[in-house]
Design an enzyme around this catalytic site. Structure first.
Site, PDB file in Angstrom:
ATOM      1  N   GLU A   1       0.850  -1.203   0.000  1.00 20.70           N
ATOM      2  CA  GLU A   1       0.000   0.000   0.000  1.00 20.70           C
ATOM      3  C   GLU A   1       0.879   1.244   0.000  1.00 20.70           C
ATOM      4  OE1 GLU A   1      -2.543  -0.558   3.358  1.00 20.70           O
ATOM      5  OE2 GLU A   1      -3.935  -1.825   2.250  1.00 20.70           O
TER       6      GLU A   1
ATOM      7  N   ASP B   1     -10.950   8.448 -21.439  1.00 24.82           N
ATOM      8  CA  ASP B   1     -10.811   7.023 -21.151  1.00 24.82           C
ATOM      9  C   ASP B   1     -10.415   6.345 -22.462  1.00 24.82           C
ATOM     10  OD1 ASP B   1     -11.118   4.344 -20.733  1.00 24.82           O
ATOM     11  OD2 ASP B   1     -13.081   4.471 -19.775  1.00 24.82           O
TER      12      ASP B   1
END
Ligand code: PLP
Length: 492
Positions: free
Chosen positions: A79, A254
């Site tokens: 993380e 996108d």
């Protein structure tokens, strides 16, 4: 399943390629634990070889890409982002993530790259929320005497939360070819944002930039979202940036579907989104031919919020997939990949032209990218679902797709989407596309709605076809595929 270990022994004895040995050794190892899983993997390989893949969103990744995913990197939690982790022991993951970033930066000439999203949908979620944080939350936090978001009172935080979930998103509608994550009612993007959609022109099915400009001026969205899953034309990003700028909107693109065409230098200048868009998201597994995953490229202004995709949206990144992304980006930064990408488009054009020669209605009357949308309802009085089933029975895999003003709804649909990335990876060229188009035409022309035994009326899902026509076309597809074998190094 003993025969799997026999395969491994066989390829070892025959001194076959490292890739073949690696593939069968890994399958053999899976087989020792769970034979059914190993068997299904092998069956999928056989299926992928036996059917002609015209799914526009799929491809065949290299074995190097696949093998870089199947290893101990999957065990690592990491993380945070490079050199800023919440776990010890991430030095090698740091290296791998940085390699993927560097390769993507080179490939796309981007200011900043984030390679952690697990999928295209995750990439869009991270991008939309990062823009909201950047443009709404940070501004409000700043106003509140430079507090950190963590130091806000409950009341201050609630005020900002209300502002965050009330911003406007303007994306292409699903029926016009946009994606679910661009503000579709059933997707979360339309629940945390006020979603507006733009349509293509009902006659030409092309994007009308003038009309879009008028709509942008009316709606005044925070984010103008461009990109598509089922639109067969290039988009002019210079124009779209100009339109977004008229109301100070952020331009998000996108490029999930056409990233390979950008990487392969087929979409250049005004048709390359990277110089124009504030944030560009993508998948890595369609035309780009990498592992399943997502990617974000952005201007420096957004880099800090985008890099905090975890904890904003994501959990731990997947280092094994980031390794595969690095490999695939390197593969894409080659002349071979550029040749491949331009052949993808040549093939799509050849396929579209032959389908139109045969009298099939193609939306926008052609294509400029890797995909084609056929209107099978007006061409053959078949729903997309019926056409999908009929084609699969002949050996061709496609997916049904809504078309503008679809009369058959999103489940049955009136369209079929076709794409050439996978066939081009197999090495097929224009001549093969003509043969494929003729099979598609012959199968659909000879298919009709089956009778639903429950209602005694025509089924919207099933179709019947003359068995002799079917056999003839199945043979044609088989002959074609026999000359273009998927993963020839794995043939036993
Ligand atoms: N964006 C576009 C334009 C797509 O076409 C898709 C997938 O089809 C996605 C996002 C979502 O990608 P994923 O399936 O990896 O979540």
């Amino acid at each position: 399943m003993d025969y799997l270990s026999n395969y491994f022994e066989k390829v070892k004895k025959e001194k076959r390629s490292k890739k073949a040995i690696a593939f069968f050794a890994s399958l053999d190892s899976v087989n020792e634990v769970y034979p059914q899983v190993a068997e299904d993997i092998l069956k999928e390989l056989k299926d992928q070889r036996a059917y002609l893949k015209l799914i526009a969103s799929e491809n065949f990744s290299s074995l190097a890409t696949q093998l870089s995913m199947g290893n101990l990197l999957t065990d690592k939690y990491s993380e945070g982002y490079v050199k800023h982790r919440f776990y010890a022991g991430c030095e090698n993951v740091d290296n791998i993530e940085q390699l993927a970033i560097d390769e993507a930066k080179k490939l796309f000439n981007a200011d900043h790259v984030y390679v952690q999203p697990h999928s295209g949908s995750d990439a869009n979620l991270v991008a939309l929320w990062s823009i909201l944080v950047q443009k709404v939350q940070n501004k409000e936090v700043e106003k509140l005497s430079k507090k950190n978001a963590m130091e806000l009172t409950k009341e201050e935080y609630e005020k900002i939360r209300q502002l965050l979930v009330n911003q406007k998103l303007l994306g292409m509608s699903l029926n016009s070819g946009g994606h679910l994550t661009h503000g579709y009612r059933l997707n979360i993007s339309s629940k945390f944002m006020r979603s507006y959609t733009y349509d293509v022109d009902p006659k030409t099915h092309l994007l009308d930039y003038k009309k879009l400009e008028t709509q942008v001026k009316e709606v005044k969205p925070l984010i103008l979202l461009a990109g598509y899953s089922a639109y067969s034309r290039k988009l002019n990003f210079a124009k779209l940036k100009e339109i977004a700028s008229t109301v100070g909107a952020v331009l998000m693109v996108d490029m999930a579907h056409f990233a390979g065409l950008v990487a392969g230098k087929v979409f250049t200048k005004d048709f390359n989104p990277i110089p124009f868009a504030d944030v560009v998201t993508s998948t890595t597994h369609k035309t780009l031919r990498g592992p399943r995953g997502g990617l974000i490229l952005c201007k420096d202004e957004y880099k800090e919020t985008i890099d905090r995709g975890c904890p904003l949206v994501l959990g731990g990144p997947m280092p094994n997939v980031m390794a595969a992304k690095a490999v695939a980006f390197k593969e894409a930064n080659t002349k071979d990949f550029q040749d491949y990408s331009s052949q993808v488009v040549k093939n799509a054009k050849a396929l579209a032209n032959q389908l139109m020669e045969n009298g099939i209605k193609i939306l926008t009357d052609g294509t400029e990218n890797h995909l084609i949308v056929m209107d099978v309802f007006s061409s053959f009085k078949l729903t997309g679902r019926q056409a999908e089933t009929a084609l699969r029975s002949s050996g061709i895999t496609v997916n049904r797709n809504s078309i503008p003003e679809d009369q058959n709804g999103p489940w049955y649909t009136s369209g079929i989407r076709l794409g050439t990335p996978a066939l081009t990876t197999l090495g097929m060229k224009e001549n093969e596309m003509k043969r494929v188009a003729d099979v598609i035409y012959d199968v659909l022309k000879n298919s009709k709605a089956a009778i639903n035994p429950k209602t005694n009326g025509p089924s919207k899902a099933k179709s019947d076809i003359d068995p002799s026509v079917l056999t003839e076309n199945q043979n044609e597809i088989k002959n074609l595929l026999d000359n273009f074998i998927l993963y020839p190094e794995l043939v036993l």
